[in-house]
Design a protein around this motif. Structure first.
Motif, PDB file in Angstrom:
ATOM      1  N   TYR A 253       0.837  -1.206   0.000  1.00 28.27           N
ATOM      2  CA  TYR A 253       0.000   0.000   0.000  1.00 28.27           C
ATOM      3  C   TYR A 253       0.871   1.254   0.000  1.00 28.27           C
ATOM      4  O   TYR A 253       0.646   2.187  -0.786  1.00 28.27           O
ATOM      5  CB  TYR A 253      -0.921  -0.003   1.227  1.00 28.27           C
ATOM      6  N   ASN A 254       1.871   1.280   0.879  1.00 25.31           N
ATOM      7  CA  ASN A 254       2.739   2.457   0.957  1.00 25.31           C
ATOM      8  C   ASN A 254       3.539   2.657  -0.315  1.00 25.31           C
ATOM      9  O   ASN A 254       3.824   3.792  -0.717  1.00 25.31           O
ATOM     10  CB  ASN A 254       3.681   2.341   2.161  1.00 25.31           C
ATOM     11  N   PHE A 255       3.915   1.556  -0.967  1.00 23.81           N
ATOM     12  CA  PHE A 255       4.654   1.664  -2.225  1.00 23.81           C
ATOM     13  C   PHE A 255       3.811   2.387  -3.266  1.00 23.81           C
ATOM     14  O   PHE A 255       4.277   3.344  -3.892  1.00 23.81           O
ATOM     15  CB  PHE A 255       5.046   0.280  -2.741  1.00 23.81           C
ATOM     16  N   TRP A 256       2.582   1.944  -3.469  1.00 31.51           N
ATOM     17  CA  TRP A 256       1.733   2.538  -4.504  1.00 31.51           C
ATOM     18  C   TRP A 256       1.272   3.941  -4.104  1.00 31.51           C
ATOM     19  O   TRP A 256       1.123   4.817  -4.958  1.00 31.51           O
ATOM     20  CB  TRP A 256       0.534   1.633  -4.786  1.00 31.51           C
ATOM     21  N   TYR A 257       1.063   4.150  -2.809  1.00 28.32           N
ATOM     22  CA  TYR A 257       0.714   5.488  -2.326  1.00 28.32           C
ATOM     23  C   TYR A 257       1.844   6.466  -2.643  1.00 28.32           C
ATOM     24  O   TYR A 257       1.618   7.547  -3.200  1.00 28.32           O
ATOM     25  CB  TYR A 257       0.462   5.432  -0.811  1.00 28.32           C
ATOM     26  N   PHE A 258       3.063   6.071  -2.279  1.00 32.42           N
ATOM     27  CA  PHE A 258       4.211   6.940  -2.479  1.00 32.42           C
ATOM     28  C   PHE A 258       4.475   7.169  -3.960  1.00 32.42           C
ATOM     29  O   PHE A 258       4.793   8.284  -4.383  1.00 32.42           O
ATOM     30  CB  PHE A 258       5.448   6.336  -1.810  1.00 32.42           C
ATOM     31  N   LEU A 259       4.353   6.137  -4.781  1.00 31.61           N
ATOM     32  CA  LEU A 259       4.594   6.268  -6.218  1.00 31.61           C
ATOM     33  C   LEU A 259       3.592   7.234  -6.849  1.00 31.61           C
ATOM     34  O   LEU A 259       3.978   8.108  -7.645  1.00 31.61           O
ATOM     35  CB  LEU A 259       4.505   4.903  -6.900  1.00 31.61           C
ATOM     36  N   ALA A 260       2.317   7.095  -6.483  1.00 32.89           N
ATOM     37  CA  ALA A 260       1.285   7.955  -7.074  1.00 32.89           C
ATOM     38  C   ALA A 260       1.544   9.421  -6.744  1.00 32.89           C
ATOM     39  O   ALA A 260       1.510  10.300  -7.627  1.00 32.89           O
ATOM     40  CB  ALA A 260      -0.095   7.534  -6.574  1.00 32.89           C
ATOM     41  N   PHE A 261       1.820   9.714  -5.471  1.00 36.01           N
ATOM     42  CA  PHE A 261       2.037  11.107  -5.096  1.00 36.01           C
ATOM     43  C   PHE A 261       3.410  11.607  -5.528  1.00 36.01           C
ATOM     44  O   PHE A 261       3.602  12.814  -5.706  1.00 36.01           O
ATOM     45  CB  PHE A 261       1.837  11.285  -3.595  1.00 36.01           C
ATOM     46  N   SER A 262       4.377  10.700  -5.737  1.00 38.24           N
ATOM     47  CA  SER A 262       5.670  11.109  -6.298  1.00 38.24           C
ATOM     48  C   SER A 262       5.494  11.633  -7.716  1.00 38.24           C
ATOM     49  O   SER A 262       6.070  12.666  -8.093  1.00 38.24           O
ATOM     50  CB  SER A 262       6.651   9.936  -6.308  1.00 38.24           C
ATOM     51  N   LEU A 263       4.698  10.932  -8.510  1.00 38.80           N
ATOM     52  CA  LEU A 263       4.464  11.368  -9.880  1.00 38.80           C
ATOM     53  C   LEU A 263       3.664  12.670  -9.904  1.00 38.80           C
ATOM     54  O   LEU A 263       3.925  13.554 -10.728  1.00 38.80           O
ATOM     55  CB  LEU A 263       3.730  10.266 -10.660  1.00 38.80           C
ATOM     56  N   ALA A 264       2.678  12.782  -8.985  1.00 35.56           N
ATOM     57  CA  ALA A 264       1.910  14.024  -8.908  1.00 35.56           C
ATOM     58  C   ALA A 264       2.811  15.188  -8.493  1.00 35.56           C
ATOM     59  O   ALA A 264       2.735  16.296  -9.051  1.00 35.56           O
ATOM     60  CB  ALA A 264       0.760  13.861  -7.915  1.00 35.56           C
ATOM     61  N   PHE A 265       3.687  14.943  -7.518  1.00 35.33           N
ATOM     62  CA  PHE A 265       4.634  15.972  -7.086  1.00 35.33           C
ATOM     63  C   PHE A 265       5.577  16.352  -8.222  1.00 35.33           C
ATOM     64  O   PHE A 265       5.897  17.535  -8.402  1.00 35.33           O
ATOM     65  CB  PHE A 265       5.441  15.477  -5.883  1.00 35.33           C
ATOM     66  N   THR A 266       6.021  15.379  -8.995  1.00 31.44           N
ATOM     67  CA  THR A 266       6.917  15.647 -10.118  1.00 31.44           C
ATOM     68  C   THR A 266       6.265  16.572 -11.130  1.00 31.44           C
ATOM     69  O   THR A 266       6.902  17.505 -11.642  1.00 31.44           O
ATOM     70  CB  THR A 266       7.334  14.327 -10.800  1.00 31.44           C
ATOM     71  N   VAL A 267       4.993  16.340 -11.421  1.00 30.71           N
ATOM     72  CA  VAL A 267       4.268  17.204 -12.355  1.00 30.71           C
ATOM     73  C   VAL A 267       4.179  18.623 -11.800  1.00 30.71           C
ATOM     74  O   VAL A 267       4.456  19.610 -12.499  1.00 30.71           O
ATOM     75  CB  VAL A 267       2.860  16.647 -12.634  1.00 30.71           C
ATOM     76  N   GLY A 268       3.785  18.744 -10.533  1.00 29.38           N
ATOM     77  CA  GLY A 268       3.677  20.058  -9.922  1.00 29.38           C
ATOM     78  C   GLY A 268       5.009  20.784  -9.869  1.00 29.38           C
ATOM     79  O   GLY A 268       5.095  21.980 -10.168  1.00 29.38           O
ATOM     80  N   ASN A 269       6.069  20.047  -9.507  1.00 26.99           N
ATOM     81  CA  ASN A 269       7.386  20.655  -9.416  1.00 26.99           C
ATOM     82  C   ASN A 269       7.920  21.063 -10.786  1.00 26.99           C
ATOM     83  O   ASN A 269       8.575  22.100 -10.927  1.00 26.99           O
ATOM     84  CB  ASN A 269       8.358  19.691  -8.738  1.00 26.99           C
ATOM     85  N   THR A 270       7.638  20.258 -11.809  1.00 24.96           N
ATOM     86  CA  THR A 270       8.017  20.617 -13.177  1.00 24.96           C
ATOM     87  C   THR A 270       7.281  21.875 -13.624  1.00 24.96           C
ATOM     88  O   THR A 270       7.869  22.755 -14.263  1.00 24.96           O
ATOM     89  CB  THR A 270       7.700  19.461 -14.141  1.00 24.96           C
TER      90      THR A 270
END
Length: 476
Positions: free
Chosen positions: A113-130
């Motif tokens: 659960y934590n793996f997929w949670y972290f991956l999803a918000f990592s990609l969302a953060f990457t978009v926002g940071n870009t």
């Protein structure tokens, strides 16, 4: 010394420099905090090291796609607020929100659960940071068109960016303090909220107050819509090709990749050397020495190195200032052999004033030189100006270098026989680690000097390019 005096219209006011500097602080604070929090992903949230490595690598690959696309979008945007500013404001808010959410994991939840949670918000953060970082970097390239004022702007912004590196090393101490937080996971979750709030507040400032080129003065922009998606993607590819056909820009990217990769590759080695060489594996005696080492490095970079590098660039030119500052850093790396002294821990700070010329000089000068390259590209390829594209590709080289350094750093530790599970390390292991800690950044810095030796976009040429552009399309 430069024979040209910066015209009043090309000077950047203190308020404008400060506004842009707040964005640079955010640009440094987010990855710095992310790097430290990622360590606690394993120790605090119980993530398997292999899965943690995957979670660190996937967003970097995603960056390789999103950065050039965002560069194209911001270069071709036409709005009454300009090409960059709306994205900076929205991107700062999204970056902060997703960064906070990223670390609100439950350590009691399953690893899957934590793996997929972290991956999803990592990609969302990457978009926002870009969305924040790419137009922000592009904005810095276009705030002024003066050769020397660009260096002064970047020097001031990098000075403010160093504040992040003065503060963030102490996150290690705070998170691990049981008097402050019951668990490491609790410390990460709470600190991430403070980091997110600071990034949102400071990140929107350049979007609200910095002035770039009016998008109404930019010609030949392309329509950006779902209808033109295929054409837009081809234009992104063409923009990347044009960037890599620019020899001067390729040299900037190559030198940056080498220096930053070499620096990041051994960044963690200092901690291990301090613990196992200077204090014989005793974490209690080690105390806050590693944190002070990082903080003092940032302070010296901000207050000593960056002003000196800016002065050297104005006196001898940017290329010569880069070669000289990088050469000084090599001497500093070699002095680490004597600085990491078990008999006198205070010697730890002795190499810092020279070492700091490496990274301090790198970004102060390279960002200024990339702005000069954008003028050259407009003269060769016409409008629209591609500050966003060049900025995206340049920082992509930094990110790829950082990702490669994380992998190679582990390889070096494995090769020298380092075992973090042991209270003490073999003498041979520490000796080899110390040699690697000096040799790797010194060699990559020397290679960067070799690459930049033939860089020829000097002040005379840059001002001639600016003159031709003004004659062709007027002032913008």
């Amino acid at each position: 010394m430069s024979h040209y005096e910066t015209q009043l219209k090309d000077k950047v006011s203190f308020s404008q420099k400060t506004a842009y500097g707040t964005g640079t602080l955010v640009l440094n604070l987010l990855p710095a905090a992310l790097g430290i929090f990622a360590f606690f992903l394993i120790t605090g949230f119980g993530m398997d090291p292999l899965l943690a490595g995957i979670l660190a690598g996937i967003p970097r690959l995603f960056d390789a796609i999103t950065d050039p696309i965002m560069g194209f979008i911001t270069d071709n945007t036409r709005s009454k607020w300009g090409r960059r500013r709306p994205y900076i404001v929205v991107g700062a808010i999204l970056s902060g929100v997703f960064f906070a959410l990223l670390w609100q994991m439950d350590p009691e939840a399953s690893q899957a659960y934590n793996f997929w949670y972290f991956l999803a918000f990592s990609l969302a953060f990457t978009v926002g940071n870009t969305m924040f970082a790419t137009p922000f970097v592009g904005l810095g390239y276009e705030i002024t068109s003066d050769y020397n004022e660009r260096t002064r702007l970047m020097a001031f912004s990098q000075f403010m960016g160093q504040i992040a590196w003065m503060v963030v090393p102490w996150f290690w101490v705070l998170i691990a303090n049981p008097d402050l937080f019951t668990t490491q996971a609790e410390g990460v979750r709470e600190l991430s909220l403070y980091v997110a709030a600071v990034c949102i507040v400071l990140g929107i400032i350049p979007g609200l107050f910095c002035k770039g080129i009016d998008s109404g003065n930019i010609e030949n922009t392309q329509e950006i819509s779902f209808r033109t998606l295929a054409q837009n993607l081809m234009s992104v590819i063409d923009g990347i090709k044009q960037a890599f056909n620019n020899v001067e820009f390729v040299k900037l990217c190559g030198a940056t990749f080498l220096i930053f990769n070499g620096f990041q590759l051994v960044a963690s080695f200092a901690y291990f050397i301090i613990v196992f060489h200077m204090f014989n594996g005793d974490y209690g005696l080690t105390g806050s020495w590693p944190a002070w080492f990082s903080t003092v490095s940032a302070i010296v970079t901000a207050f000593l190195v960056i002003p000196i590098v800016s002065w050297m660039a104005n006196k001898w030119g940017k290329r010569n200032a880069f070669i000289l500052s990088t050469g000084i850093s090599i001497i500093g790396y070699c002095l680490k052999w004597y600085g990491f002294n078990p008999e006198n821990p205070w010697m730890l700070f002795m190499p810092i004033p020279l070492m700091a010329f490496g990274i301090g000089g790198l970004f102060t000068l390279m960002l200024s030189m990339t702005a000069d390259v954008c003028d050259q590209d407009e003269l060769r390829n016409g409008m629209p100006r591609k500050e966003g594209t060049f900025g995206a590709i340049y920082w992509l080289m930094v990110k790829l270098g950082q990702a490669l350094a994380l992998v190679l750093g582990g390889v070096v530790l494995k090769v020298v026989g380092f075992d973090p599970g042991l209270d003490t390390q073999a003498v041979e292991t520490i000796t080899y680690l110390r040699i690697a800690d000096i040799a790797i950044p010194a060699i990559t810095a020397a290679l960067a000097i070799w690459i930049m030796w033939t860089y020829d976009l000097d002040e005379e040429r840059a001002r001639d390019i600016k003159k031709q552009l003004i004659e062709t399309r007027g002032e913008i």
